[in-house]
Design a protein around this motif. Structure first.
Motif, short mmCIF file in Angstrom:
data_model
loop_
_atom_site.label_atom_id
_atom_site.label_comp_id
_atom_site.label_asym_id
_atom_site.label_seq_id
_atom_site.Cartn_x
_atom_site.Cartn_y
_atom_site.Cartn_z
N UNK A 48 1.57 -19.84 1.23
CA UNK A 48 0.98 -19.62 -0.09
C UNK A 48 1.86 -18.67 -0.88
N UNK A 49 1.59 -18.59 -2.19
CA UNK A 49 2.32 -17.68 -3.06
C UNK A 49 1.39 -16.57 -3.52
N UNK A 50 1.60 -15.33 -3.06
CA UNK A 50 0.84 -14.22 -3.62
C UNK A 50 1.48 -13.83 -4.96
N UNK A 51 0.67 -13.79 -6.01
CA UNK A 51 1.20 -13.51 -7.34
C UNK A 51 0.22 -12.66 -8.14
N UNK A 56 3.33 -12.06 -21.01
CA UNK A 56 4.78 -12.19 -20.92
C UNK A 56 5.52 -11.00 -21.53
N UNK A 57 4.98 -10.41 -22.59
CA UNK A 57 5.66 -9.30 -23.24
C UNK A 57 5.63 -8.01 -22.41
N UNK A 58 4.86 -8.00 -21.32
CA UNK A 58 4.79 -6.83 -20.44
C UNK A 58 5.81 -6.93 -19.30
N UNK A 59 6.64 -7.95 -19.34
CA UNK A 59 7.63 -8.22 -18.29
C UNK A 59 9.00 -8.34 -18.92
N UNK A 60 10.03 -7.76 -18.29
CA UNK A 60 11.40 -7.88 -18.82
C UNK A 60 12.41 -7.90 -17.69
N UNK A 71 13.61 -23.56 -13.20
CA UNK A 71 13.12 -24.90 -12.94
C UNK A 71 11.93 -25.10 -13.86
N UNK A 72 12.09 -25.95 -14.85
CA UNK A 72 11.04 -26.18 -15.84
C UNK A 72 11.59 -25.99 -17.24
N UNK A 73 10.69 -25.73 -18.20
CA UNK A 73 11.12 -25.53 -19.59
C UNK A 73 10.82 -24.11 -20.05
N UNK A 74 11.03 -23.81 -21.33
CA UNK A 74 10.87 -22.45 -21.84
C UNK A 74 9.48 -21.87 -21.62
N UNK A 75 8.45 -22.69 -21.72
CA UNK A 75 7.08 -22.19 -21.64
C UNK A 75 6.37 -22.47 -20.32
N UNK A 76 7.09 -22.99 -19.35
CA UNK A 76 6.51 -23.25 -18.03
C UNK A 76 7.65 -23.45 -17.03
N UNK A 77 8.02 -22.37 -16.34
CA UNK A 77 9.12 -22.49 -15.39
C UNK A 77 9.02 -21.47 -14.27
N UNK A 91 6.77 -18.54 -15.41
CA UNK A 91 6.20 -18.46 -16.75
C UNK A 91 5.15 -19.57 -16.82
N UNK A 92 3.93 -19.20 -17.22
CA UNK A 92 2.80 -20.13 -17.17
C UNK A 92 1.96 -20.01 -18.44
N UNK A 93 0.90 -20.82 -18.48
CA UNK A 93 -0.09 -20.78 -19.56
C UNK A 93 0.58 -20.88 -20.93
N UNK A 94 1.37 -21.94 -21.11
CA UNK A 94 2.08 -22.22 -22.36
C UNK A 94 2.99 -21.08 -22.78
N UNK A 95 3.58 -20.40 -21.79
CA UNK A 95 4.54 -19.34 -22.07
C UNK A 95 3.93 -17.98 -22.34
N UNK A 96 2.62 -17.85 -22.29
CA UNK A 96 1.96 -16.59 -22.63
C UNK A 96 1.94 -15.59 -21.48
#
Length: 147
Positions: A48-51, A56-60, A71-77, A91-96
């Motif tokens: 499993x993946x613990x996450x 997104x703006x709280x991560x850099x 692997x994926x696109x700008x808003x889901x990868x 990156x998930x939930x439409x890039x948010x």
């Protein structure tokens, strides 16, 4: 009114195995889970993946952004180090939101996974032995199956 939600939160550091990629994330995660879906199992090579999820703006990425492979696109990868292939985040939930792979953190977050999701597709050779709620799919898809 000023939003002070993240102003006093401490910052956590994370990195890949070889040290080529470093990141910083606010210790203000909104949720955390252990995902047993087939994609997360394949991505991590584990049961499993613990996450932990955060806006997104709280991560850099603070070092080695040019080393990242996606692997994926700008808003889901999914993001990995291009040198050592360490899985770092999604990156998930439409890039948010960003789902930080908890194993890539160098610092201890205050949050802990609070449920198992997608146990309907968990590895048949793995037995969940804790008492956390287990959901067949997403939490929003129904009540826990072990309660």
């Amino acid at each position: 009114m000023t939003d002070t939600t993240h102003q006093s939160a401490r910052m956590l550091a994370g990195r890949c195995l070889c040290g080529a990629v470093h990141y910083a994330v606010t210790d203000a995660f909104r949720y955390a889970a252990n995902c047993h879906c087939t994609d997360c199992r394949r991505t991590t090579g584990s049961a499993f993946k613990p996450f932990a999820g955060i806006e997104r703006e709280q991560f850099a990425v603070t070092e080695g952004a040019d080393q990242l492979r996606f692997y994926g696109d700008d808003n889901a990868h999914d993001a990995r180090c291009g040198r050592c292939a360490s899985f770092l985040y999604s990156v998930v939930r439409d890039g948010a939101y960003v789902h930080v792979a908890l194993g890539s953190l160098a610092d201890e977050p205050t949050i802990r996974p609070s449920e198992h999701i997608f146990v309907g597709s968990k590895a048949p050779w793995f037995t969940i032995t804790d008492d956390l709620p287990q959901y067949w799919a997403h939490v929003a898809d129904g009540p826990p199956i072990n309660r």
